[in-house]
Design an enzyme around this catalytic site. Structure first.
Site, PDB file in Angstrom:
ATOM      1  N   PHE A 181       0.852  -1.301  -0.066  1.00  0.00           N
ATOM      2  CA  PHE A 181       0.074  -0.117   0.083  1.00  0.00           C
ATOM      3  C   PHE A 181       0.806   1.105  -0.018  1.00  0.00           C
ATOM      4  O   PHE A 181       0.543   2.438  -0.498  1.00  0.00           O
ATOM      5  CB  PHE A 181      -1.016   0.081   1.154  1.00  0.00           C
ATOM      6  CG  PHE A 181      -0.244   0.497   2.467  1.00  0.00           C
ATOM      7  CD1 PHE A 181      -0.561   1.791   2.673  1.00  0.00           C
ATOM      8  CD2 PHE A 181       0.233  -0.414   3.353  1.00  0.00           C
ATOM      9  CE1 PHE A 181      -0.031   2.193   4.127  1.00  0.00           C
ATOM     10  CE2 PHE A 181       1.038   0.014   4.555  1.00  0.00           C
ATOM     11  CZ  PHE A 181       0.709   1.361   4.818  1.00  0.00           C
ATOM     12  N   LYS A 182       2.152   1.139   0.411  1.00  0.00           N
ATOM     13  CA  LYS A 182       2.944   2.367   0.422  1.00  0.00           C
ATOM     14  C   LYS A 182       3.107   2.943  -0.773  1.00  0.00           C
ATOM     15  O   LYS A 182       3.391   4.219  -1.128  1.00  0.00           O
ATOM     16  CB  LYS A 182       4.381   1.975   1.063  1.00  0.00           C
ATOM     17  CG  LYS A 182       4.151   1.458   2.548  1.00  0.00           C
ATOM     18  CD  LYS A 182       4.046   2.232   3.556  1.00  0.00           C
ATOM     19  CE  LYS A 182       3.840   1.760   4.832  1.00  0.00           C
ATOM     20  NZ  LYS A 182       5.062   1.448   5.571  1.00  0.00           N
ATOM     21  N   ASP A 183       2.992   1.829  -1.897  1.00  0.00           N
ATOM     22  CA  ASP A 183       3.272   2.764  -3.260  1.00  0.00           C
ATOM     23  C   ASP A 183       2.123   3.801  -3.509  1.00  0.00           C
ATOM     24  O   ASP A 183       2.115   4.782  -4.232  1.00  0.00           O
ATOM     25  CB  ASP A 183       2.911   1.602  -4.265  1.00  0.00           C
ATOM     26  CG  ASP A 183       4.075   0.563  -4.437  1.00  0.00           C
ATOM     27  OD1 ASP A 183       5.180   0.938  -4.294  1.00  0.00           O
ATOM     28  OD2 ASP A 183       3.718  -0.671  -4.556  1.00  0.00           O
TER      29      ASP A 183
END
Length: 466
Positions: free
Chosen positions: A110-112
């Site tokens: 999810f950091k993307d």
């Protein structure tokens, strides 16, 4: 739009200044002087937008020192189909419960979703100002690879990423350490994530060192990360509802508090969020706070290595932003609490505990290794979907906080390919690895191993900074 520090020692500054700063000069964290509001009519007008268009609208509420057309161009580059073949789809698990698929980007985490925007806006602002930046960060697994993939090859930026040696999954290590770009530097520290984070804060807090070496941050202490994460709460609400004002709950696996903080801010801005369900693993410092009102971080010796390693965190670097709201945005009170934390190892806000659920919508729970295994297995048997261990923590806790008629969206934090050992243990099968990443663990790896000593990291940075 101007930004202040949670500790009150910074004159209000515009977005592009805090983008390059990381920690505020007084050691606090940047927040808007006033939070923009989103009306029901405005939300409804956004239903037909693409993700990139929605991101430009939401981020535009926080950024008025980048021209609107340029901001849209940056979000279109960050969220292009070649970067995210699918973007934040809803994945039904059972009636009333769905995943919000945030792991469709280049590092499968999810950091993307925020980091791809950060890579674009860093390069844009640095080019506008003719500056360079040395990004210093710490990762428990996913932030590092997302930052490095977003910033690799970007002009004017070098990345120095600290990670806890031997405490990430083999896939997470390979994602980071296999990068050979000249502007990427991986440092494996003999310690735990919190100690890596302490080194980052120590060097960023040395204003002379920070200014000499143009230090910046991509960890969730960087406000741009949080602002970009608010977008997917709006996106998720728009996809889970059909009526204006309809309520939705979100369950969020959380270690560093950045992901769920974005949900808190979305709720404060007017997005109709019923509950924010915080899921902890065995390192349940945040769950303990929401249960008792006492924030009691634990030392490295009491931080467990678990099967959801990205949440093996005992000191949540974003928590101060929520505390600022909880104490009525009183910077003097925040400074006092941070002093108590440094002196006594904890602070007590149990007198404000009723507000946590009643005013802010927070509830919390804990998940264990056994819970993760049973949840991964049950979800696979019921829906045919494989979920990673962190997402399993979120699902496990979410199921205890369902309300009739209110959709529950569990934020997916990573694809199961990143944690194949646990998936195999839970289901007896290996998760599918995307074709482009199948030989990742066989590629040469480039990284430095260091003792847990800020002076060693500082010396390395002096020798390799732009």
């Amino acid at each position: 739009m101007k930004y202040q520090s949670t500790r009150g020692g910074m004159a209000p500054v515009p977005f592009c200044d805090i983008l390059l700063e990381g920690l505020a000069p007084d050691g606090g964290l940047a927040l808007p002087v006033s939070l923009p509001q989103i009306s029901k009519a405005q939300l409804e007008s956004w239903r037909g937008l693409s993700y990139a268009e929605l991101a430009a609208q939401v981020l535009g509420l926080f950024i008025d020192d980048i021209p609107t057309n340029d901001l849209l161009r940056l979000t279109q580059a960050a969220y292009a189909p070649e970067v995210f073949p699918r973007i934040a789809p809803l994945k039904p698990l059972r009636p009333g419960v769905s995943l919000l698929g945030l792991s469709e980007g280049p590092t499968l985490a999810f950091k993307d979703m925020a980091m791809q925007f950060l890579g674009q806006v860093f390069e844009y602002v640095l080019a506008q100002r003719g500056q360079t930046l040395n990004v210093l960060g710490a990762t428990s697994g996913d932030t590092g690879s997302a930052a490095e993939y977003a910033l690799r090859g970007k002009r004017g930026v070098a990345v120095f990423m600290l990670s806890p040696h031997g405490r990430m999954s083999a896939f997470q290590r390979a994602q980071m350490y296999s990068l050979q770009d000249a502007n990427i530097h991986n440092i494996a520290v003999r310690g735990v994530f919190d100690e890596c984070q302490d080194i980052v804060k120590a060097l960023a807090g040395d204003l002379g060192f920070k200014n000499r070496h143009n230090l910046g941050a991509v960890n969730s202490i960087n406000w741009a990360r949080i602002a970009a994460q608010i977008v997917y709460y709006v996106w998720g609400w728009l996809r889970a509802t059909t009526e204006p004002g309809q309520k939705v709950s979100f369950a969020v696996p959380s270690g560093n508090f950045g992901n769920i903080l974005a949900g808190h801010l979305a709720r404060q801005m007017g997005v109709p969020i019923h509950r924010l369900v915080l899921a902890s693993n065995e390192n349940n410092v945040l769950e303990e706070f929401f249960r008792t009102g006492v924030y009691r971080p634990r030392p490295a010796s009491q931080t467990y290595a678990t099967s959801s390693p990205s949440m093996d965190i005992s000191r949540a670097s974003n928590f101060e932003r929520f505390v600022f709201d909880l104490v009525a945005q009183d910077p003097a009170r925040v400074r006092s609490l941070m002093s108590d934390l440094k002196q006594d190892g904890q602070f007590d806000l149990s007198d404000l505990k009723p507000q946590l659920a009643d005013r802010y919508g927070f509830v919390a729970g804990t998940s264990t290794h056994a819970d993760r295994l049973s949840t991964i297995r049950a979800v696979y048997q019921e829906s045919g979907l494989l979920i990673d261990p962190h997402t399993a923590d979120g699902v496990h806790v979410a199921l205890s906080h369902l309300d009739p008629g209110i959709p529950m969206l569990v934020l997916e934090t990573a694809l199961p390919a990143k944690f194949s050992e646990t998936i195999l243990e839970a289901t007896g099968r290996q998760p599918e690895i995307p074709v482009a990443l199948q030989d990742l663990q066989q590629q040469p790896q480039r990284f430095e191993i260091m003792d847990c000593d800020a002076s060693l990291v500082a010396d390395y940075l002096r020798r390799h900074a732009l």
